[in-house]
Write a protein that holds these residues in place. Structure first.
Motif, PDB file in Angstrom:
ATOM      1  N   VAL A  43       0.841  -1.205   0.000  1.00 13.78           N
ATOM      2  CA  VAL A  43       0.000   0.000   0.000  1.00 13.78           C
ATOM      3  C   VAL A  43       0.874   1.253   0.000  1.00 13.78           C
ATOM      4  N   THR A  44       0.472   2.249  -0.795  1.00 13.91           N
ATOM      5  CA  THR A  44       1.100   3.564  -0.704  1.00 13.91           C
ATOM      6  C   THR A  44      -0.002   4.616  -0.728  1.00 13.91           C
ATOM      7  N   THR A  45       0.051   5.568   0.199  1.00 14.27           N
ATOM      8  CA  THR A  45      -1.003   6.561   0.350  1.00 14.27           C
ATOM      9  C   THR A  45      -0.437   7.849   0.925  1.00 14.27           C
ATOM     10  N   PRO A  46      -0.974   9.013   0.493  1.00 10.00           N
ATOM     11  CA  PRO A  46      -0.508  10.271   1.078  1.00 10.00           C
ATOM     12  C   PRO A  46      -0.966  10.461   2.519  1.00 10.00           C
ATOM     13  N   LEU A  47      -1.898   9.637   2.989  1.00 15.16           N
ATOM     14  CA  LEU A  47      -2.440   9.820   4.337  1.00 15.16           C
ATOM     15  C   LEU A  47      -1.559   9.214   5.424  1.00 15.16           C
ATOM     16  N   ALA A  48      -0.526   8.465   5.039  1.00  9.20           N
ATOM     17  CA  ALA A  48       0.339   7.851   6.055  1.00  9.20           C
ATOM     18  C   ALA A  48       1.705   7.559   5.469  1.00  9.20           C
TER      19      ALA A  48
END
Ligand SMILES: NC(=O)c1ccc[n+]([C@@H]2O[C@H](COP(=O)([O-])OP(=O)(O)OC[C@H]3O[C@@H](n4cnc5c(N)ncnc54)[C@H](OP(=O)(O)O)[C@@H]3O)[C@@H](O)[C@H]2O)c1
Length: 299
Positions: free
Chosen positions: A144-149
């Motif tokens: 997973v890659t996300t700007p939220l974490a």
């Protein structure tokens, strides 16, 4: 006169040192608490939770002294991370879906939220809870890659058995390039670490599965067939397995066997022996991969 805090999950009361109570600050933001307390001679406040729980009264001295980690989840990695932090004497709290307080409540006063839950649930939980800072959110999915974490994937297997502190200290963490460094995410830990491009995380994680999960499946098959079909105890294979692992890390050309020797008749015998077994297709896929991968043949 010191008042009694409001014990509910959505509001906090602030108890400045002058013993007055500032009720009802909105919950979940240390910045909010600090500014709400700005009119007081403020050295500490308590976040109130349900009576009798460990959240009953959590002190935040000087407005900034925060709990280093909230470990979220109760699966395999969560147990290991809690054990590692305890071995390192690093303070942490724990929350999972069975906890008696809400996640919003548990997040108050936390510096770093470690989201250690199933990959498929990571983004929905972040979407709901991680839009405010602090805490700093960190998940440990390799995919997973996300700007939220931020993400920090521990490159290790975490099953039922817990490890000792030296094993945990050797675990490499893979973070994303262009994001915050490992030392920001885990300032108390000194583990080896490296970065990968976020776009490359799926192939990075696929390689982890090939190397770790799939070899485990192969060896589970070997052990089961050895005992059920051959009547040979699995421990007879242990020295062979240990040498496979040792050769992989110490030899330039670790691969041996009929494919390397070009013993095609032996390969055909193997395939006939496996006929009808789900692992016949696995064997065929390995033969095909070996023959079409020049880098593998050269190593
Ligand atoms: N185990 C490893 O070897 C390993 C290695 C590196 C990285 N990781 C990463 O670590 C993370 C956790 O993996 P794991 O192996 O520990 O998984 P796991 O043992 O299967 O545990 C998953 C946990 O996620 C919780 N969960 C699922 N959906 C949730 C939601 N919507 N809200 C709250 N909790 C939820 C489950 O809670 P309930 O029990 O309440 O259902 C369960 O406790 C994953 O991102 C994984 O990629 C694992």
């Amino acid at each position: 006169m010191r008042g009694d805090p409001q014990y509910d999950d959505t509001r906090v009361d602030c108890l400045p040192v002058d013993d007055t109570v500032v009720p009802g600050h909105s919950h979940g933001s240390i910045q909010g608490l600090q500014s709400a307390c700005g009119s007081h001679t403020f050295k500490g406040c308590a976040i109130a939770g349900p009576r009798g729980t460990k959240y009953d009264r959590r002190l935040i001295w000087d407005g900034y002294s925060m709990i280093p980690y909230l470990v979220i989840g109760r699966g395999r990695l969560s147990r290991h991370v809690q054990h590692y932090l305890a071995l390192e004497a690093v303070e942490f709290e724990h929350w999972d879906r069975t906890s008696e307080v809400s996640l919003e409540h548990a997040l108050a006063g936390v510096r770093t939220a470690l989201l250690l839950i199933s990959d498929d649930a990571v983004e929905s939980v972040l979407d709901r809870y991680a839009r405010q800072q602090p805490p700093l959110w960190v998940h440990c999915s390799g995919c997973v890659t996300t700007p939220l974490a931020e993400s920090a994937h521990p490159l290790m297997l975490f099953g039922e058995e817990l490890y000792d502190i030296d094993t945990y200290r050797r675990v490499p963490f893979i973070t994303e390039s262009g994001r915050r460094p490992f030392s920001d995410l885990f300032p108390e830990l000194r583990n080896p670490h490296a970065t990968v491009e976020p776009d490359l995380k799926p192939i990075y994680h696929a390689l982890c599965s090939l190397g770790g999960n799939f070899t485990t499946m192969l060896w589970q098959k070997v052990f089961a067939e050895s005992e059920a079909t051959l009547g040979v105890d699995r421990t007879m294979f242990f020295p062979y397995l240990e040498q496979v692992a040792r050769n992989l890390t110490t030899c330039k050309t670790p691969l041996t066997g009929p494919l390397v020797r070009g013993d095609d008749k032996t390969v055909e015998h193997h395939l006939r022996a496996l006929s009808g077994d789900p692992f016949e297709a696995v064997y065929r896929a390995f033969v095909s991969a070996y023959r079409s991968d020049s880098a593998l043949r050269a190593s």
